[in-house]
Design a protein around this motif. Structure first.
Motif, mmCIF file in Angstrom:
data_model
loop_
_atom_site.group_PDB
_atom_site.id
_atom_site.type_symbol
_atom_site.label_atom_id
_atom_site.label_comp_id
_atom_site.label_asym_id
_atom_site.label_seq_id
_atom_site.Cartn_x
_atom_site.Cartn_y
_atom_site.Cartn_z
ATOM 1 N N THR A 109 45.743 56.763 33.606
ATOM 2 C CA THR A 109 45.548 57.397 34.912
ATOM 3 C C THR A 109 44.135 57.943 35.031
ATOM 4 O OG1 THR A 109 47.888 57.973 35.069
ATOM 5 C CG2 THR A 109 46.369 59.219 36.453
ATOM 6 N N ALA A 110 43.645 58.563 33.959
ATOM 7 C CA ALA A 110 42.269 59.060 33.970
ATOM 8 C C ALA A 110 41.290 57.908 34.167
ATOM 9 C CB ALA A 110 41.972 59.792 32.664
ATOM 10 N N HIS A 111 41.582 56.760 33.550
ATOM 11 C CA HIS A 111 40.718 55.597 33.731
ATOM 12 C C HIS A 111 40.669 55.163 35.183
ATOM 13 C CE1 HIS A 111 40.830 51.156 34.413
ATOM 14 N NE2 HIS A 111 39.574 51.350 34.068
ATOM 15 N N ARG A 112 41.803 55.158 35.874
ATOM 16 C CA ARG A 112 41.806 54.737 37.278
ATOM 17 C C ARG A 112 40.946 55.673 38.127
ATOM 18 N NH1 ARG A 112 47.190 53.460 35.910
ATOM 19 N NH2 ARG A 112 48.004 55.439 36.719
ATOM 20 N N THR A 113 41.021 56.968 37.835
ATOM 21 C CA THR A 113 40.175 57.924 38.540
ATOM 22 C C THR A 113 38.705 57.655 38.234
ATOM 23 O OG1 THR A 113 41.900 59.618 38.493
ATOM 24 C CG2 THR A 113 39.635 60.377 38.812
ATOM 25 N N GLY A 114 38.399 57.441 36.957
ATOM 26 C CA GLY A 114 37.027 57.158 36.565
ATOM 27 C C GLY A 114 36.494 55.877 37.174
ATOM 28 N N ALA A 115 37.349 54.853 37.264
ATOM 29 C CA ALA A 115 36.921 53.582 37.839
ATOM 30 C C ALA A 115 36.568 53.735 39.309
ATOM 31 C CB ALA A 115 38.022 52.535 37.663
ATOM 32 N N THR A 116 37.346 54.536 40.025
ATOM 33 C CA THR A 116 37.053 54.788 41.438
ATOM 34 C C THR A 116 35.713 55.500 41.584
ATOM 35 O OG1 THR A 116 39.401 54.930 41.976
ATOM 36 C CG2 THR A 116 37.876 55.934 43.531
ATOM 37 N N MET A 117 35.463 56.463 40.713
ATOM 38 C CA MET A 117 34.208 57.201 40.781
ATOM 39 C C MET A 117 33.018 56.331 40.390
ATOM 40 S SD MET A 117 35.574 60.852 39.271
ATOM 41 C CE MET A 117 34.004 61.686 39.479
ATOM 42 N N ALA A 118 33.192 55.475 39.384
ATOM 43 C CA ALA A 118 32.109 54.574 38.982
ATOM 44 C C ALA A 118 31.766 53.609 40.114
ATOM 45 C CB ALA A 118 32.507 53.798 37.728
ATOM 46 N N SER A 119 32.781 53.078 40.772
ATOM 47 C CA SER A 119 32.555 52.162 41.888
ATOM 48 C C SER A 119 31.808 52.856 43.016
ATOM 49 C CB SER A 119 33.898 51.606 42.386
ATOM 50 O OG SER A 119 33.710 50.746 43.482
ATOM 51 N N ALA A 120 32.181 54.117 43.301
ATOM 52 C CA ALA A 120 31.512 54.868 44.357
ATOM 53 C C ALA A 120 30.046 55.119 44.012
ATOM 54 C CB ALA A 120 32.230 56.192 44.598
ATOM 55 N N LEU A 121 29.776 55.423 42.748
ATOM 56 C CA LEU A 121 28.391 55.630 42.319
ATOM 57 C C LEU A 121 27.559 54.371 42.499
ATOM 58 C CD1 LEU A 121 28.911 57.753 39.088
ATOM 59 C CD2 LEU A 121 27.432 58.394 40.993
ATOM 60 N N LEU A 122 28.088 53.234 42.073
ATOM 61 C CA LEU A 122 27.357 51.979 42.193
ATOM 62 C C LEU A 122 27.141 51.596 43.651
ATOM 63 C CD1 LEU A 122 29.071 49.999 39.313
ATOM 64 C CD2 LEU A 122 26.699 50.787 39.353
ATOM 65 N N ASP A 123 28.161 51.796 44.475
ATOM 66 C CA ASP A 123 28.036 51.475 45.900
ATOM 67 C C ASP A 123 26.988 52.362 46.564
ATOM 68 O OD1 ASP A 123 29.960 49.539 45.661
ATOM 69 O OD2 ASP A 123 31.573 50.729 46.559
ATOM 70 N N ALA A 124 27.031 53.659 46.275
ATOM 71 C CA ALA A 124 26.095 54.591 46.899
ATOM 72 C C ALA A 124 24.670 54.359 46.416
ATOM 73 C CB ALA A 124 26.520 56.023 46.623
ATOM 74 N N ALA A 125 24.543 53.909 45.173
ATOM 75 C CA ALA A 125 23.213 53.652 44.623
ATOM 76 C C ALA A 125 22.660 52.320 45.089
ATOM 77 C CB ALA A 125 23.275 53.672 43.097
ATOM 78 N N ALA A 126 23.520 51.485 45.688
ATOM 79 C CA ALA A 126 23.126 50.135 46.095
ATOM 80 C C ALA A 126 22.584 49.357 44.902
ATOM 81 C CB ALA A 126 22.098 50.169 47.225
ATOM 82 N N ILE A 127 23.213 49.595 43.743
ATOM 83 C CA ILE A 127 22.838 48.915 42.507
ATOM 84 C C ILE A 127 24.037 48.095 42.057
ATOM 85 C CG2 ILE A 127 22.228 49.220 40.068
ATOM 86 C CD1 ILE A 127 20.903 51.845 40.833
ATOM 87 N N PRO A 128 23.848 46.801 41.772
ATOM 88 C CA PRO A 128 24.984 46.007 41.324
ATOM 89 C C PRO A 128 25.468 46.445 39.960
ATOM 90 C CG PRO A 128 22.946 44.777 41.060
ATOM 91 C CD PRO A 128 22.590 46.029 41.817
ATOM 92 N N ALA A 129 26.761 46.262 39.732
ATOM 93 C CA ALA A 129 27.295 46.523 38.403
ATOM 94 C C ALA A 129 26.634 45.573 37.413
ATOM 95 C CB ALA A 129 28.806 46.327 38.396
ATOM 96 N N PRO A 130 26.214 46.066 36.255
ATOM 97 C CA PRO A 130 25.585 45.189 35.280
ATOM 98 C C PRO A 130 26.575 44.193 34.707
ATOM 99 C CG PRO A 130 26.012 47.330 34.318
ATOM 100 C CD PRO A 130 26.349 47.443 35.781
ATOM 101 N N ALA A 131 26.066 43.078 34.212
ATOM 102 C CA ALA A 131 26.922 42.101 33.561
ATOM 103 C C ALA A 131 27.582 42.759 32.361
ATOM 104 C CB ALA A 131 26.106 40.893 33.116
ATOM 105 N N ALA A 132 28.906 42.711 32.311
ATOM 106 C CA ALA A 132 29.640 43.387 31.246
ATOM 107 C C ALA A 132 29.328 42.756 29.901
ATOM 108 C CB ALA A 132 31.137 43.323 31.522
ATOM 109 N N GLN A 133 29.114 43.595 28.899
ATOM 110 C CA GLN A 133 28.850 43.139 27.544
ATOM 111 C C GLN A 133 29.743 43.891 26.584
ATOM 112 O OE1 GLN A 133 24.803 43.572 26.386
ATOM 113 N NE2 GLN A 133 23.965 42.589 28.197
ATOM 114 N N ASP A 134 30.221 43.189 25.570
ATOM 115 C CA ASP A 134 30.888 43.854 24.455
ATOM 116 C C ASP A 134 29.792 44.338 23.537
ATOM 117 O OD1 ASP A 134 32.140 44.537 22.082
ATOM 118 O OD2 ASP A 134 33.639 42.950 22.249
ATOM 119 N N SER A 135 29.684 45.666 23.350
ATOM 120 C CA SER A 135 28.570 46.207 22.576
ATOM 121 C C SER A 135 28.550 45.698 21.144
ATOM 122 C CB SER A 135 28.624 47.739 22.580
ATOM 123 O OG SER A 135 29.800 48.191 21.954
#
Length: 236
Positions: free
Chosen positions: A189-215
């Motif tokens: 549940t905490a992850h779902r909240t965090g995912a919503t906030m991360a999406s909002a940050l990226l949208d507001a910043a007008a920055i695309p999500a980076p290509a996902a990498q396994d560190s």
């Protein structure tokens, strides 16, 4: 009844630290490299004048600096906290448990989290995928505390300092007793909240999500979508 995990994205919005996402997201990506960030570097990465960056950081109020005046923390930090956040071999820290589920999606890299319960001292270990999904949680009974942030004021003192990992609901009970308005949620549940906030940050910043990498198999250099260290602007 509406609960904190449902209202937090709206309450904190796209500026959870009080700084514009167009500056905050590049700062998170630079800090994820494990080194202090100069004002010039952040200005270049965010396409802002240096004076504008300084003003934004001063307005946010909670930014951390080293002795040379470089930025070392704003949500993601180089200073130790109870929330250890390892990404691409860099040992970092976050201000709160929820940050650990937001920042992987902003930087596009998986992270390993080790967080200490403030009540029992138990270590909670979470493997967070590059999209912010909690890929593994140990112990499986782990939960996260949430509170309604006060406004105005320091987001770190009013919110972050009360957002912890606990080993279980029973482990979190002393915290609930002390914070009757708080909420305990499972990590999913905490992850779902965090995912919503991360999406909002990226949208507001007008920055695309980076290509996902396994560190664990990420290249040594930063992904193409992440800001890279460049020479400072000639004007500020």
């Amino acid at each position: 009844m509406t609960t904190q995990h449902e209202t937090l994205p709206d309450r904190l919005g796209s500026t959870p630290t009080g700084i514009a996402p167009g500056i905050h997201v590049p700062l998170i990506r630079l800090l994820a490299e494990g080194e202090p960030v100069t004002i010039a570097e952040l200005a270049a990465a965010s396409a802002q004048l240096q004076d504008a960056v300084r003003e934004a950081l001063e307005a946010a109020g909670d930014a951390e600096y080293d002795e040379e005046g470089s930025i070392i923390g704003l949500g993601l930090t180089l200073r130790p906290t109870p929330h250890r956040f390892t990404v691409a071999g860099e040992q970092l820290y976050t201000w709160c448990a929820l940050d650990t589920l937001i920042f992987p999606a902003l930087i596009g890299k998986a992270a390993t989290v080790e967080s200490t319960s403030p009540t029992s001292g138990t270590t909670i270990r979470v493997r967070v995928a590059a999209d912010g999904t909690a890929a593994s949680v140990h112990p499986s009974t782990a939960v996260v505390s949430l509170v309604e942030p006060d406004a105005p004021g320091s987001v770190r003192s009013s919110f972050c300092n009360q957002v912890h990992y606990f080993a279980s609901h029973a482990d979190a009970q002393p915290w609930i007793d002390a914070h009757p308005g708080g909420e305990i949620v499972d990590v999913a549940t905490a992850h779902r909240t965090g995912a919503t906030m991360a999406s909002a940050l990226l949208d507001a910043a007008a920055i695309p999500a980076p290509a996902a990498q396994d560190s664990s198999c990420a290249p040594d250099r930063a992904p193409a979508t992440a800001p890279t260290r460049t020479a400072p602007h000639s004007c500020c």
